[in-house]
Design an enzyme around this catalytic site. Structure first.
Site, PDB file in Angstrom:
ATOM      1  N   HIS A 355       0.795  -1.235   0.000  1.00 37.44           N
ATOM      2  CA  HIS A 355       0.000   0.000   0.000  1.00 37.44           C
ATOM      3  C   HIS A 355       0.817   1.269   0.000  1.00 37.44           C
ATOM      4  O   HIS A 355       0.257   2.366  -0.015  1.00 37.44           O
ATOM      5  CB  HIS A 355      -0.898   0.041   1.237  1.00 37.44           C
ATOM      6  CG  HIS A 355      -2.138  -0.767   1.107  1.00 37.44           C
ATOM      7  ND1 HIS A 355      -3.296  -0.272   0.570  1.00 37.44           N
ATOM      8  CD2 HIS A 355      -2.393  -2.057   1.420  1.00 37.44           C
ATOM      9  CE1 HIS A 355      -4.222  -1.208   0.571  1.00 37.44           C
ATOM     10  NE2 HIS A 355      -3.691  -2.315   1.084  1.00 37.44           N
ATOM     11  N   LYS A 543      -9.738  13.939   3.578  1.00 36.69           N
ATOM     12  CA  LYS A 543      -8.844  12.765   3.647  1.00 36.69           C
ATOM     13  C   LYS A 543      -7.966  12.954   4.872  1.00 36.69           C
ATOM     14  O   LYS A 543      -8.000  14.012   5.496  1.00 36.69           O
ATOM     15  CB  LYS A 543      -7.981  12.683   2.398  1.00 36.69           C
ATOM     16  CG  LYS A 543      -7.282  14.013   2.036  1.00 36.69           C
ATOM     17  CD  LYS A 543      -6.437  13.916   0.770  1.00 36.69           C
ATOM     18  CE  LYS A 543      -7.230  13.897  -0.482  1.00 36.69           C
ATOM     19  NZ  LYS A 543      -7.108  12.650  -1.216  1.00 36.69           N
ATOM     20  N   ARG A 544      -7.191  11.950   5.256  1.00 34.92           N
ATOM     21  CA  ARG A 544      -6.289  12.143   6.384  1.00 34.92           C
ATOM     22  C   ARG A 544      -5.356  13.314   6.126  1.00 34.92           C
ATOM     23  O   ARG A 544      -5.026  13.630   4.984  1.00 34.92           O
ATOM     24  CB  ARG A 544      -5.458  10.870   6.650  1.00 34.92           C
ATOM     25  CG  ARG A 544      -6.218   9.764   7.336  1.00 34.92           C
ATOM     26  CD  ARG A 544      -6.823  10.202   8.668  1.00 34.92           C
ATOM     27  NE  ARG A 544      -5.798  10.362   9.694  1.00 34.92           N
ATOM     28  CZ  ARG A 544      -5.430   9.386  10.525  1.00 34.92           C
ATOM     29  NH1 ARG A 544      -6.004   8.199  10.484  1.00 34.92           N
ATOM     30  NH2 ARG A 544      -4.484   9.604  11.422  1.00 34.92           N
ATOM     31  N   LYS A 549      -0.122  14.689   1.256  1.00 29.50           N
ATOM     32  CA  LYS A 549      -1.425  14.969   0.632  1.00 29.50           C
ATOM     33  C   LYS A 549      -1.599  16.459   0.342  1.00 29.50           C
ATOM     34  O   LYS A 549      -2.499  16.865  -0.377  1.00 29.50           O
ATOM     35  CB  LYS A 549      -2.559  14.440   1.510  1.00 29.50           C
ATOM     36  CG  LYS A 549      -2.589  12.901   1.588  1.00 29.50           C
ATOM     37  CD  LYS A 549      -3.722  12.420   2.485  1.00 29.50           C
ATOM     38  CE  LYS A 549      -3.776  10.912   2.683  1.00 29.50           C
ATOM     39  NZ  LYS A 549      -4.432  10.190   1.586  1.00 29.50           N
ATOM     40  N   THR A 651      -8.681   6.428  -2.800  1.00 31.90           N
ATOM     41  CA  THR A 651     -10.019   5.926  -3.120  1.00 31.90           C
ATOM     42  C   THR A 651     -11.027   7.060  -2.979  1.00 31.90           C
ATOM     43  O   THR A 651     -12.097   7.012  -3.586  1.00 31.90           O
ATOM     44  CB  THR A 651     -10.421   4.767  -2.194  1.00 31.90           C
ATOM     45  OG1 THR A 651     -10.181   5.161  -0.829  1.00 31.90           O
ATOM     46  CG2 THR A 651      -9.654   3.513  -2.512  1.00 31.90           C
ATOM     47  N   LYS A 655     -14.629   8.120  -5.131  1.00 28.94           N
ATOM     48  CA  LYS A 655     -15.951   8.419  -4.553  1.00 28.94           C
ATOM     49  C   LYS A 655     -16.478   9.746  -5.085  1.00 28.94           C
ATOM     50  O   LYS A 655     -17.649   9.869  -5.431  1.00 28.94           O
ATOM     51  CB  LYS A 655     -15.860   8.487  -3.021  1.00 28.94           C
ATOM     52  CG  LYS A 655     -15.392   7.209  -2.344  1.00 28.94           C
ATOM     53  CD  LYS A 655     -15.091   7.471  -0.864  1.00 28.94           C
ATOM     54  CE  LYS A 655     -14.289   6.342  -0.253  1.00 28.94           C
ATOM     55  NZ  LYS A 655     -13.616   6.756   1.012  1.00 28.94           N
TER      56      LYS A 655
END
Ligand SMILES: *Cc1c(COP(=O)(O)O)cnc(C)c1O
Length: 814
Positions: A355, A543-544, A549, A651, A655
């Site tokens: 991952h 998101k986290r 990110k 992911t 969505k």
């Protein structure tokens, strides 16, 4: 059991009586939820038993998905949808004068995961049951899930997530299926009748008690199982046996220490590396899971050397990778199988998903610690490694550098990713780009050695939860537009492309987005007392919180836009609402500072009336599955702006796309595949490529200071972080400032800034052309079917597990 409305009303009232022994007018929505949940669980149980019987009678190959995390969220609504009884339940409760949606909303989220990895496991369970794959989850029943986040004075405050406080209606405790897991002790090898026998003494036995949760397939009568293990002391009355004096307290302390194994979920955090409790958790659920799988297998009266024809075990990242050594132990030590045969079976059974390539996230365990906690498992890993290193040595003509490079045990550490590769027959990445990086960079030497093991399986999401459940209005409109085939065959969403340019259809899609946005605006008004304009662009990054990110890039653009608006209040922009939602790991200081930064910028902007509500910034607290389900249907712009090469798949991106958002993205993870399928005109791409990022790291020729010196906008914004502009102390954001300038901006925020501002301007222009925008939106929905986890899981079943879908259509399972 047939469920019609009258029967349901009757059964529901009976359930209330039997559970609470009170008149219905004395009871509240929590009672109603428990009663309805319990009723649904009874209804499911029948199919659970039938499914099990079918698997057993047909000697069906089964897969067990081992994961430290299952972020399943609420279950009542998705169970009702999958059982096809949502409408009838709603009618029945409504007739009893009960607000059905309120009943759905009081369920606690099962937050047994951190983010994407745990949610993936939950989507896979839903898809396996729904497409007819006999596949089950195996994990840990954490007493406390991921913390609940509160925002106080702009800072994240963590509150324990006591999700089991009122009991959990979906679980069934099965104490008679408990097994014992052994920690520590001494291992002796003795020879007995020419056979090597392993004697494990002085170990600490822990009782693993399973709690089962039914996973209901969509409209197919299939019910699979999610088995979560709870740690308990072996002897139930242990703590009372030595009742007198200090022994009693000692016993209580001991009980507490045993139960601590399944007490809390680790918030994913590089600071938590090498923690012995985490290793205990891993071995605990893996050993319990494998023991129960073997016990079940033996019930089928099949020879042990055929185990690999009937069982697959999939490990979700390296967290359950001790499963490889544990299965060897069970086969060799407990079932007296030869090493060679056990090894063949083990590698055939096991498959591994990688991952991440973030160096700090690659699991390593110090040998000393590992050996002490799991002495026999350590011996087995040593033997696996001895044999593997021998093969490498032979293959590379005695090249010791190669052996050191690939050795599972190196520098007094066990490299769990390497153990996972050596002990599995399949190693998959989670998006095309990620798999290529694994093959050509991070795991290149393993790819060279075992090319046949490596494959890609791009992640997916269940369209049942992330469209049908979370956006029912959109789902209905799709039904009206193209029929309902897509529900069971999500690729059929493609039919929407034919109407993407139809203005009357566009209008209907636009209206639904607007209705969803009004709902969220009302929620925001009631919870945060902030007015949000539902005609503004809803631009969401949820998101986290993590440096890679790049929530920071988003917030820097907002500051720049704000600066431009202050200079020119007539700037021609569509009003924009920037929405953030993110939990930061409690020990991740910089990430928590970014939350404070977002909230400080929000305060500044939301209270500046000179910009006339053209800009709003919101941080919604406590991001989790339920909040995601509420935000995503309202989103116009999906922010997927990670530093290229860092996000393995993502992911969230899928969505948002499925709900008609247009993505602004770097070419990272599955964004690359989203771009491929919607085409360049229906996504906004910007920034460095993965290749360029990797080259910069290699050549060390990026200097963030140059950008600060040469770009007046960047200079101004960064100065605003530290000069009191944001109504915080001048030092508040020193660490963010330093990470961008003195630590040379590891994630290329400043490097990508200019391209990101351009991309955001492009979004603004595109949105002004309403027809063009709605065309983009519909094309995104139309092409999202490929990302349904039904497709992903079908590929796993076909190419990794070698399991065929069972044919369930309209047939009874027995
Ligand atoms: C989908 C999801 C994630 C993963 O989001 P990414 O943008 O892929 O990181 C994390 N948390 C929750 C609650 C989710 O639903």
């Amino acid at each position: 059991m047939v469920l019609d409305k009258e029967f349901l009303k009757h059964a529901f009232k009976q359930k209330l009586t039997s559970l609470f022994a009170e008149d219905i007018i004395e009871l509240n929505k929590y009672h109603y939820f428990t009663a309805l949940g319990s009723l649904v669980k009874d209804y499911i149980s029948e199919n659970l038993m039938k499914t099990n019987k079918y698997y057993l009678n047909h000697k069906q190959k089964q897969v067990y998905y081992f994961s430290m995390e299952f972020l399943i969220g609420k279950l009542l609504e998705s169970n009702l949808i999958n059982l096809g009884i949502k409408n009838v339940c709603e009618e029945a409760l409504t007739e009893l004068g009960i607000d059905f949606n309120e009943v759905l909303s009081v369920e606690m989220d099962a937050g047994l995961g951190n983010g994407g990895l745990g949610r993936l496991a939950a989507c896979f369970l839903d898809s396996m049951a729904s497409i007819g794959i006999p596949g089950h989850g195996c994990g840990i029943r954490y007493k406390y899930g991921l913390f609940e986040q509160k925002i106080i004075n702009g800072y994240q405050v963590e509150v324990p997530d006591n999700w089991l406080k009122e009991g959990y209606v979906w679980e069934t405790r099965k104490p008679y299926k408990s097994v014992i897991v052994k920690f520590g002790g001494d291992v002796e090898l003795i020879k007995e009748d020419d056979e090597l026998k392993v004697i494990h003494k002085n170990y600490e036995p822990i009782l693993a008690v399973p709690y089962d949760i039914s996973i209901v397939g969509y409209d197919n009568n299939i019910v699979n199982n999610l088995r979560l293990w709870n740690a308990e002391t072996v002897d139930e009355d242990f703590d009372f046996s030595s009742f007198n004096n200090g022994d009693y307290l000692k016993a209580a302390e001991y009980k507490y220490s045993v139960e601590s194994i399944t007490q809390v979920l680790y918030p994913d955090d590089s600071n938590e590396k090498g923690k012995i409790l985490r290793l205990k958790q891993q071995y605990f659920f893996v050993s319990a899971g494998l023991q129960s799988i073997l016990r079940r297998y033996e019930k089928m009266k099949l020879p042990l050397n055929k185990l690999d024809q009937y069982i697959s075990v999939h490990i979700n990242d390296t967290h359950p990778s001790v499963a490889i050594a544990e299965l060897m132990r069970l086969l060799v030590d407990e079932k007296s199988m030869s090493w060679e045969e056990a090894w063949k079976i083990t590698t055939n059974v096991m498959a591994y998903t990688n991952h991440t390539i973030l160096a700090e996230a690659l699991e390593k365990w110090p040998v000393d610690m590992f050996k002490k906690l799991l002495p026999r498992i350590y011996m087995i890993i040593e033997e696996i490694n001895r044999r593997f290193c021998g093969e490498v040595f032979d293959e590379y003509n005695g090249n010791w550098d190669k052996v050191n490079e690939m050795s599972i045990i190196y520098d007094n550490n066990i490299r769990m990713a390497y153990l996972s590769i050596v002990g599995s027959h399949s190693v998959n990445g989670v998006a095309k780009l990620h798999t290529e990086i694994l093959k050509n960079q991070e795991l290149k030497s393993f790819y060279d050695f075992y090319p046949e093991k490596f494959n890609n399986k791009t992640n997916g999401i269940t369209h049942r939860r992330w469209l049908i459940e979370s956006n029912p209005k959109l789902a209905n409109l799709i039904n009206e537009t193209i029929g309902t085939d897509w529900v069971k065959h999500p690729l059929e969403l493609k039919k929407l492309e034919a109407v993407a340019y139809d203005i009357s259809v566009q209008e209907k899609f636009a209206n639904i987005k607007k209705e969803n946005k009004i709902n969220l605006s009302n929620y925001i008004k009631s919870k945060y007392n902030i007015n949000v304009n539902p005609d503004s662009i809803f631009d969401v990054q949820a998101k986290r919180l993590h440096a890679y990110k790049r929530q920071t890039l988003n917030v820097l653009n907002i500051l720049d836009l704000y600066n431009r608006l202050r200079e020119n209040p007539n700037l021609d922009i569509v009003p924009r609402t920037f929405i953030f939602a993110a939990k930061a790991s409690p020990g991740y200081y910089l990430a928590k500072q970014v939350i404070k930064l977002i909230n400080s910028v929000a305060d500044k902007i939301n209270n500046d009336h000179s910009i006339r509500d053209k800009l709003k910034v919101l941080f919604l607290e406590n991001y989790g599955v339920t909040l995601a389900e509420n935000i995503i249907p309202c989103t116009d712009v999906s922010e997927q702006i990670s530093t290229a090469s860092k996000e393995a798949s993502g992911t969230g991106n899928m969505k948002f796309m499925m709900n008609g958002a247009v993505t602004i993205a770097t070419l990272d993870g599955a964004n690359v595949e989203i771009k491929e399928i919607v085409g360049d005109d229906n996504i906004v791409i910007f920034g460095l490529t993965a290749h360029e990022v990797i080259e910069f790291y290699k050549n060390k020729n990026y200097h963030s200071r140059d950008i600060f010196n040469n770009d007046a906008r960047v200079n101004k914004i960064l100065t605003q972080l530290t000069n009191g502009f944001l109504n915080v102390s001048n030092y508040e954001f020193n660490d963010i400032y330093n990470s961008l300038l003195f630590n040379n901006d590891e994630y290329f925020v400043l490097k990508d800034f200019d391209a990101y501002v351009d991309a955001q301007n492009k979004i603004n222009r595109l949105y002004m052309d309403k027809e063009k925008w709605m065309k983009m939106s519909i094309i995104n929905i139309a092409n999202s079917g490929i990302f349904s986890s039904d497709n992903t899981v079908a590929k796993y079943a076909d190419e990794i597990w070698n399991i065929k879908k069972i044919n369930f259509k309209n047939q009874s399972l027995d």
